[in-house]
Design an enzyme around this catalytic site. Structure first.
Site, PDB file in Angstrom:
ATOM      1  CG  ASP B  14      -2.780  -0.722   0.649  1.00  0.00           C
ATOM      2  OD1 ASP B  14      -2.191  -1.816   0.056  1.00  0.00           O
ATOM      3  OD2 ASP B  14      -3.020  -0.746   2.239  1.00  0.00           O
ATOM      4  CG  ASP B 268      -8.843  34.787 -33.587  1.00  0.00           C
ATOM      5  OD1 ASP B 268      -9.256  34.670 -34.746  1.00  0.00           O
ATOM      6  OD2 ASP B 268      -7.426  34.653 -33.475  1.00  0.00           O
ATOM      7  N   GLY B 403     -10.130  28.077 -36.237  1.00  0.00           N
ATOM      8  CA  GLY B 403     -10.716  28.528 -36.927  1.00  0.00           C
ATOM      9  C   GLY B 403     -10.868  28.625 -38.398  1.00  0.00           C
ATOM     10  CG  LEU B 404      -7.596  28.955 -42.119  1.00  0.00           C
ATOM     11  CD1 LEU B 404      -8.592  30.500 -43.511  1.00  0.00           C
ATOM     12  CD2 LEU B 404      -6.206  29.971 -42.156  1.00  0.00           C
TER      13      LEU B 404
END
Lengths: 424, 504
Positions: B14, B268, B403-404
């Site tokens: 443990d 953006d 995005g683009l």
């Protein structure tokens, strides 16, 4: 005479056998490891292997709940249900390992019977076997010993003359060793564990076994019971150990010694060349190995004899004197070999002797580094291709790397004097 | 904490838990935990004697100011009562016995209970007959107001930097931080807790029961708002100021001091509008994430859930506000199923959700524990306060296609490099993982779905033209629409019908 064998007991800092799942699941991708235990067990495996992102889980935990403990739910029915759900989700699984844990062992859940029952029900489609990876019975690599022993009854029988390499090897190492044995003249070489859990090697009176790993006591016994001859040899770590290991098999197959030398001599020469730069760093450095995997004796032998290191203390969680006889004989007179552990006292000894390198688990590595003691974390040795003559350089590199690293970055990270400015 | 040692009755093995601290948190010291590490052969002997020996050795060696004594799941089965044993040993330091039912409770409960027991045991002698507390006493005493930060701990999500950020935030507003606990606190610090004017409960999972105990016994109130997100940070500041009798801060402080608002407003970010997000984690972080997604980033939250049963009510309430049914579960398969069902474009979850997201081929960011080593970074990366919002903006937008690239893949689908599902800003080639629409792709004229609906070849072709990340949702909507209308076949026309029907 020989090594100075001592024993110690107290708090231990080691993994339990469940950890073996972390490498076994990759060796046999068609197997699934179902731990029967607590959230602690689940957490252990997840913490150890969870840094990898799995699209398909290869292991899981059937977590015991209060109902299971109180006997309210029939633990066997529950287990059957969980196993069947799992197999439904993962129909491509061929072997299911039910892995025992501390809680399941303490409450005496009969997983062997559960495996038998599931086997009957799933006949032909999935094979269910059982072994214990509990901390109360097993330490780290012992888990692999348990898993391989559990596969014993499934191994087909054969009288064929063959060499069986037993213990997990990296794929590339396995290929290389098989290739070399074939060149030496041993035509049939097989491995346990196999790469697919369904392609288990046969075993029988014609089988000669070379253990690749020192922690396979029970597996060795199982194979002997099946009629195989288990050879006694140093383990294949380093050029010398690997060569003796291979030669032992060659003798058993009555291969001409000059032929063996012809194949192995160039390998050994090349290994010495690969070892040289590491030997330069390791030579004369003092090393302590803390108990972890039972690889410690073989590693110490390699580091002392081939890299010139000085052994301060060699710890091992468990010492099978029969399997390790050849290794013990190769250690320098009076080497302290410590079986078992009292971690606090052992750390006191480490601090007192202030060695150049400590081989230890990850629970201790960073704390020791922070005290200025260079460490090599030991788990990596189970995950690295380290076996065979050709790997001797790589094996030495695992130990020289932390020392090289410290040499390289310490001056910049711990500047002691101010550098003169450029435009003084 | 410092000066507190823990003796844990546990089997060999443990001690793996030490690694969470030495590797994941990368600590340069051993955790102050001594394990009894019993083995099978000890079970035949006297494990209670082993506990006593271990307690004695730990007390002598480490000389702690306070000793915690507890058991792990396996020790719980053999019932040695280690806490009671240690209490009977006449040790010089306070001993806090812990009862942590391993088979019914989990980590956060254990941390919360341990902190509570420790605070309760150490502060009991100070408890007044009548709880009386004036949060504005600082005015009369002619000093700055002082608060405690309760909840931050090791293995919490970004606690190290959250503490720095909240400290900075409060200092700017003229509020001092008294004690931070449990992270870095000593026994002496715990004893100073009642000297604060107000308790700030940063992580309710860990500290709410302690805060609540101090409120009952000392009369010290505590804050309910967790400052993750610009809006929540503002609410938090208002709450703190009001409780302390200070003039609340200007409403546009967040806009001035955090970059998230402007980044999110800038053009953006327009393409982020309505991105479908699935959120899962601990209660605190899930609720905070939902608010940020909905109100600050303009995403649409399509799934919200937690594994913290203690926080279930709060998460249900947050989900209801979003018109959702909260998912309360600790079964990762259930989470994965819900994720697949809602077909999100982004998953905000834990380390476990990364597995499911990989399987489903979805972008994913980690917002909550459980986590792994990469989420204890070297750089400053809070989640709370103004800077936390900056970190969040970067971390959550990063996995999405830029995005683009998203526009161009929507227009031209025959490229040899920028293929379907490809995200070149992540620097690898090929798709981002499994294909979400695999179940029915085939070259036969008609492919039947599991529900008995059949897509015609031209329906399939039209579906393939849908940008990668929304394709799962369009498939689902179209099938739902077809079922509603009783169509057995789905052609390209059905797809456009459904699109008009669902306005998406």
């Amino acid at each position: 005479m020989g090594a100075n064998l001592q024993k110690e007991s107290g708090p231990r800092e080691v993994f339990c056998g469940l950890t073996s799942i972390v490498w076994l699941h990759r060796r046999m991708p068609d197997a699934f490891f179902l731990v029967v235990g607590s959230r602690t067990c689940a957490h252990l495996i997840q913490s150890a292997a969870g840094v990898m992102i799995f699209a398909e889980p290869r292991f899981g935990t059937a977590i015991l709940s209060e109902r299971d403990l109180a006997g309210l739910a029939d633990a066997h029915d529950e287990l059957d249900r969980v196993a069947k759900e799992l197999l439904q989700r993962r129909p491509e699984i061929r072997t299911l390992f039910l892995v025992g844990s501390c809680p399941s062992e303490v409450i005496k859940l009969d997983l062997a019977r559960a495996a038998e029952r599931l086997n009957d029900e799933l006949h032909g489609r999935v094979r269910v076997v059982n072994y214990s990876g509990s901390g109360i019975e097993t330490t780290f690599t012992d888990g692999e010993d348990g898993a391989l022993t559990a596969l014993g009854p499934l191994l087909p029988s054969t009288d064929e003359r063959q060499l069986l390499l037993v213990g997990t090897l990296a794929d590339a190492v396995e290929d290389r060793l098989i290739h070399l044995f074939t060149r030496l003249g041993i035509q049939t070489v097989r491995s346990l564990p196999p790469r697919q859990s369904t392609e288990l090697p046969p075993v029988g009176p014609g089988t000669t076994v070379l253990l690749t790993q020192p922690f396979l006591s029970n597996t060795a016994r199982m194979l002997r019971d099946r009629g195989a001859r288990v050879l006694s040899a140093p383990f294949p770590l380093g050029a010398e150990g690997s060569r003796r290991w291979m030669e032992t098999a060659c003798r058993d197959f009555n291969l001409p010694a000059d032929r063996v030398a012809e194949v192995l001599d160039p390998l050994e020469r090349r290994a010495h060349q690969a070892l040289a730069p590491h030997r330069q760093i390791l030579q004369g450095k003092r090393i302590v190995l803390l108990p972890e995997s039972q690889l410690e004796l073989s590693l110490a032998r390699f580091l002392q004899r081939e890299c010139g290191m000085e052994l301060v203390e060699v710890g091992t969680p468990y010492l099978n004197r029969e399997l390790m006889a050849e290794e013990l004989a190769l250690l320098p007179e009076g080497t302290t070999v410590m079986e078992g552990q009292h971690v606090d006292r052992q750390l006191d000894r480490v601090r007192d002797s202030h060695p150049d390198l400590v081989v230890c688990g990850m629970g201790l590595a960073n704390p020791l580094e922070a005290e200025g003691i260079t460490t090599k974390w030991s788990i990596e040795l189970v995950f690295s291709p380290i076996h065979g003559i050709d790997q001797a350089g790589d094996l030495a590199e695992l130990f020289s790397r932390p020392l090289r690293r410290r040499q390289r970055i310490e001056p910049a990270l711990h500047p002691t004097t101010l550098h003169p400015t450029v435009h003084a | 904490m410092r000066g507190v040692h823990y003796v844990l009755h546990a089997p060999q093995g443990d001690t793996y838990a030490d690694l969470l601290f030495t590797m994941i948190e990368r600590r340069g010291e051993r955790p102050p935990v001594t394990y009894t590490t019993f083995q099978a052969r000890d079970l035949g002997g006297d494990t209670a004697e082993l506990v006593k020996r271990t307690v004695r050795e730990a007390a002598e060696r480490f000389q702690p100011e306070a000793l915690l004594v507890g058991e792990s799941c396996t020790a719980e089965l053999i019932q040695d009562q280690p806490g009671a044993l240690a209490q009977g040993m006449n040790l010089t330091m306070p001993v806090v016995p812990l009862e942590l039912p391993a088979y019914s409770k989990k980590e956060n409960w254990g941390a919360s209970e341990t902190l509570y027991q420790l605070i309760r045991n150490l502060l009991k002698p100070q408890v007044p007959d009548q709880p009386q507390h004036d949060t504005q006493a600082w005015k009369a005493e002619g000093r700055r107001p002082r608060v405690n930060l309760l909840g931050p701990s090791l293995l919490g999500f970004r606690c190290r930097d959250d503490v720095l950020e909240v400290q900075r935030l409060l200092t700017v507003h003229g509020v001092d931080v008294g004690v931070v606990a449990p992270l870095g606190a000593s026994v002496n610090d715990i004893q100073r807790l009642p000297q604060a004017d107000l308790n700030v409960c940063l992580y309710p999972e860990i500290a709410e029961s302690s805060c609540s105990w101090m409120e009952r016994n000392f009369g010290i109130p505590f804050t309910r708002t967790v400052p993750i997100g610009v809006g929540a940070t503002h609410s938090f500041l208002v709450e703190v100021h009001t409780l302390l009798g200070l003039e609340p801060p200007a409403a546009d402080e967040g806009y001035q001091r955090s970059r998230l608002p402007w980044y999110s407003e800038s053009v953006d970010s327009t393409y982020l509008t309505g991105k479908r997000v699935f959120i899962f984690g601990d209660g605190t972080h899930a609720i905070a994430a939902a608010r940020i997604c909905q109100e600050e980033l303009g995403f649409e939250v399509v799934g919200l859930g937690t594994y913290s049963r203690e926080m279930a009510r709060a998460v249900r309430a947050a989900a209801k506000q979003l018109g959702l049914e909260a998912l309360i579960t600790d079964d990762y398969l259930e989470v994965e199923a819900a994720m697949a069902e809602t077909a999100p474009e982004l998953v905000l979850g834990t380390q476990m959700e990364r597995h499911s997201a990989k399987r489903l081929g979805l972008p994913c960011a980690v917002i909550s524990t459980p986590m792994h080593v990469q989420d204890v970074p070297a750089r400053t990366s809070p989640q709370m306060g103004w800077e936390g919002a900056n970190v969040i903006f970067d971390a959550w937008v990063h996995p999405l296609m830029m995005g683009l690239e998203e526009h161009l893949i929507g227009m031209f689908r025959h490229d040899f490099e920028f293929v379907d599902g490809h995200q070149s800003h992540l620097g690898h080639s090929g798709g981002s993982g499994a294909d979400t629409e695999s179940p029915t792709t085939s070259n036969t004229d008609q492919a039947k779905t599991a529900t008995g609906l059949a897509w015609t070849a031209d329906g399939e072709a039209e579906l393939r033209k849908i940008p990668f990340f929304v394709r799962g949702k369009v498939r689902r909507n179209t099938e739902t629409y077809a079922r509603e209308k009783g169509h057995l076949e789905i052609s390209s026309e059905t797809l456009y019908d459904a699109k008009a029907h669902f306005k998406a």
